[in-house]
Design a protein around this motif. Structure first.
Motif, PDB file in Angstrom:
ATOM      1  N   ASP A 299       0.814  -1.100   0.003  1.00  0.00           N
ATOM      2  CA  ASP A 299      -0.158  -0.173  -0.354  1.00  0.00           C
ATOM      3  C   ASP A 299       0.745   1.574   0.165  1.00  0.00           C
ATOM      4  OD1 ASP A 299      -1.788  -1.367  -0.004  1.00  0.00           O
ATOM      5  OD2 ASP A 299      -2.464  -0.917   2.336  1.00  0.00           O
ATOM      6  N   LEU A 300       0.465   2.232  -0.683  1.00  0.00           N
ATOM      7  CA  LEU A 300       0.681   3.382   0.212  1.00  0.00           C
ATOM      8  C   LEU A 300       0.222   4.793   0.423  1.00  0.00           C
ATOM      9  CD1 LEU A 300       2.531   6.079  -1.110  1.00  0.00           C
ATOM     10  CD2 LEU A 300       1.146   6.832  -2.965  1.00  0.00           C
ATOM     11  N   VAL A 301       1.184   5.033   2.238  1.00  0.00           N
ATOM     12  CA  VAL A 301       0.544   6.099   3.069  1.00  0.00           C
ATOM     13  C   VAL A 301       1.352   7.216   2.449  1.00  0.00           C
ATOM     14  CG1 VAL A 301       0.991   6.829   5.469  1.00  0.00           C
ATOM     15  CG2 VAL A 301       0.591   3.772   4.699  1.00  0.00           C
ATOM     16  N   VAL A 302       0.486   8.813   2.429  1.00  0.00           N
ATOM     17  CA  VAL A 302       0.617   9.947   2.446  1.00  0.00           C
ATOM     18  C   VAL A 302       0.997  10.113   3.717  1.00  0.00           C
ATOM     19  CG1 VAL A 302       0.562  12.071   0.685  1.00  0.00           C
ATOM     20  CG2 VAL A 302       0.062   9.705   0.007  1.00  0.00           C
ATOM     21  N   THR A 303       1.587  10.279   3.833  1.00  0.00           N
ATOM     22  CA  THR A 303       2.077  11.386   5.101  1.00  0.00           C
ATOM     23  C   THR A 303       3.361  12.323   5.566  1.00  0.00           C
ATOM     24  OG1 THR A 303       1.619  10.785   7.705  1.00  0.00           O
ATOM     25  CG2 THR A 303       2.808   9.698   6.394  1.00  0.00           C
ATOM     26  N   ALA A 304       2.827  13.163   6.058  1.00  0.00           N
ATOM     27  CA  ALA A 304       4.222  13.473   6.912  1.00  0.00           C
ATOM     28  C   ALA A 304       4.395  13.500   8.046  1.00  0.00           C
ATOM     29  CB  ALA A 304       3.650  15.563   6.666  1.00  0.00           C
ATOM     30  N   ASP A 305       4.002  12.605   8.830  1.00  0.00           N
ATOM     31  CA  ASP A 305       4.113  12.396   9.771  1.00  0.00           C
ATOM     32  C   ASP A 305       5.116  11.311   9.896  1.00  0.00           C
ATOM     33  OD1 ASP A 305       2.903  12.273  12.584  1.00  0.00           O
ATOM     34  OD2 ASP A 305       3.443  10.096  12.404  1.00  0.00           O
ATOM     35  N   ILE A 306       6.203  11.522   9.880  1.00  0.00           N
ATOM     36  CA  ILE A 306       7.470  10.596  10.552  1.00  0.00           C
ATOM     37  C   ILE A 306       6.889   9.092  11.125  1.00  0.00           C
ATOM     38  CG2 ILE A 306       9.806  10.198  10.907  1.00  0.00           C
ATOM     39  CD1 ILE A 306       9.709  12.067   8.821  1.00  0.00           C
ATOM     40  N   PRO A 307       6.625   8.538  12.201  1.00  0.00           N
ATOM     41  CA  PRO A 307       6.313   7.785  12.372  1.00  0.00           C
ATOM     42  C   PRO A 307       4.931   7.244  12.521  1.00  0.00           C
ATOM     43  CG  PRO A 307       6.886   9.564  14.275  1.00  0.00           C
ATOM     44  CD  PRO A 307       6.563  10.338  13.401  1.00  0.00           C
ATOM     45  N   LEU A 308       4.640   7.787  11.925  1.00  0.00           N
ATOM     46  CA  LEU A 308       3.801   7.066  10.775  1.00  0.00           C
ATOM     47  C   LEU A 308       4.157   6.149   9.722  1.00  0.00           C
ATOM     48  CD1 LEU A 308       0.737   5.869  10.192  1.00  0.00           C
ATOM     49  CD2 LEU A 308       0.337   8.051   8.853  1.00  0.00           C
ATOM     50  N   ALA A 309       5.067   7.576   9.185  1.00  0.00           N
ATOM     51  CA  ALA A 309       5.742   6.661   7.980  1.00  0.00           C
ATOM     52  C   ALA A 309       6.352   5.371   8.131  1.00  0.00           C
ATOM     53  CB  ALA A 309       6.829   7.496   7.165  1.00  0.00           C
ATOM     54  N   ALA A 310       7.504   5.444   9.862  1.00  0.00           N
ATOM     55  CA  ALA A 310       7.921   4.600  10.145  1.00  0.00           C
ATOM     56  C   ALA A 310       7.324   3.386   9.759  1.00  0.00           C
ATOM     57  CB  ALA A 310       8.616   4.711  11.140  1.00  0.00           C
ATOM     58  N   ASP A 311       5.879   3.319  10.620  1.00  0.00           N
ATOM     59  CA  ASP A 311       5.284   2.481  10.699  1.00  0.00           C
ATOM     60  C   ASP A 311       4.544   1.424   9.313  1.00  0.00           C
ATOM     61  OD1 ASP A 311       5.036   2.670  13.853  1.00  0.00           O
ATOM     62  OD2 ASP A 311       2.928   3.870  13.539  1.00  0.00           O
ATOM     63  N   ALA A 312       4.465   2.215   8.462  1.00  0.00           N
ATOM     64  CA  ALA A 312       3.679   1.734   7.435  1.00  0.00           C
ATOM     65  C   ALA A 312       5.121   1.324   6.518  1.00  0.00           C
ATOM     66  CB  ALA A 312       3.633   2.916   6.360  1.00  0.00           C
ATOM     67  N   ILE A 313       6.436   1.488   6.846  1.00  0.00           N
ATOM     68  CA  ILE A 313       7.442   1.004   5.991  1.00  0.00           C
ATOM     69  C   ILE A 313       7.707  -0.242   6.724  1.00  0.00           C
ATOM     70  CG2 ILE A 313      10.337   0.958   6.071  1.00  0.00           C
ATOM     71  CD1 ILE A 313       9.294   3.755   5.132  1.00  0.00           C
ATOM     72  N   ALA A 314       7.182  -0.864   8.223  1.00  0.00           N
ATOM     73  CA  ALA A 314       7.782  -1.698   8.925  1.00  0.00           C
ATOM     74  C   ALA A 314       6.026  -2.770   8.178  1.00  0.00           C
ATOM     75  CB  ALA A 314       7.407  -1.456  10.886  1.00  0.00           C
ATOM     76  N   LYS A 315       5.938  -2.195   7.747  1.00  0.00           N
ATOM     77  CA  LYS A 315       4.712  -2.885   7.009  1.00  0.00           C
ATOM     78  C   LYS A 315       4.847  -3.548   6.171  1.00  0.00           C
ATOM     79  CE  LYS A 315      -0.055  -3.147   9.358  1.00  0.00           C
ATOM     80  NZ  LYS A 315      -0.628  -2.638   9.576  1.00  0.00           N
ATOM     81  N   GLY A 316       5.790  -3.167   5.161  1.00  0.00           N
ATOM     82  CA  GLY A 316       6.234  -2.982   3.846  1.00  0.00           C
ATOM     83  C   GLY A 316       5.380  -2.265   3.525  1.00  0.00           C
ATOM     84  N   ALA A 317       4.495  -0.863   3.744  1.00  0.00           N
ATOM     85  CA  ALA A 317       4.121  -0.046   2.878  1.00  0.00           C
ATOM     86  C   ALA A 317       4.912   0.709   2.416  1.00  0.00           C
ATOM     87  CB  ALA A 317       3.043   0.499   3.506  1.00  0.00           C
ATOM     88  N   HIS A 318       4.423   1.718   1.162  1.00  0.00           N
ATOM     89  CA  HIS A 318       5.322   2.683   0.557  1.00  0.00           C
ATOM     90  C   HIS A 318       5.326   3.555   1.611  1.00  0.00           C
ATOM     91  CE1 HIS A 318       6.813   0.816  -2.749  1.00  0.00           C
ATOM     92  NE2 HIS A 318       5.262   0.324  -2.262  1.00  0.00           N
TER      93      HIS A 318
END
Length: 151
Positions: free
Chosen positions: A69-88
């Protein structure tokens, strides 16, 4: 692939780019916010309103997003959580976070939090410029093209 948007802080011009891209690519786009949103009518676009509260939208997105999936965010912790799950993870200025860059961003975010807590005024982000919008659109197009090629 689904696109999840941290919509509370996402600029309107970026949402417009996302609306057009979702229609064109026929990909589900979900905007998540703690306030009412009025996206265009589309079978590919939906809005989810979560309760008020600190990081409620971010936590909801982190729970829903999956690998690819793709997560569009400026929130760094959310981006880190997304990447940890294999999302972009893509920020509204067009920066595509990677496992390497997200570690650096988390470190910088923590440092800035410490500075603010000690009373140092750090200011906010600079205004969104046309080059930022273009970079965002280009990164989004690359991700959608990659998804289509894999599909």
């Amino acid at each position: 692939m689904q696109i999840w948007v941290d919509a509370d802080a996402c600029p309107g011009v970026i949402k417009d780019i996302l609306y057009r891209a979702a229609e064109r690519a026929q990909v589900m786009l979900t905007l998540v916010a703690n306030q009412p949103l009025r996206p265009p009518r589309s079978s590919y676009i939906r809005a989810v309103q979560v309760p008020q509260g600190f990081d409620v939208a971010d936590k909801w997105i982190a729970e829903q997003a999956g690998a690819g999936d793709l997560v569009v965010t400026a929130d760094i912790p959310l981006a880190a959580d997304a990447i940890a799950k294999g999302a972009h993870a893509l920020n509204p200025r067009g920066e595509l976070y990677t496992p390497d860059t997200i570690r650096e961003r988390l470190t910088m975010r923590d440092f800035m939090d410490q500075m603010r807590a000690s009373g140092v005024m750090t200011g906010g982000p600079p205004p969104l410029h046309a080059r930022d919008r273009q970079q965002f659109a280009n990164q989004l197009d690359r991700l959608l093209a990659k998804h289509k090629a894999q599909g």
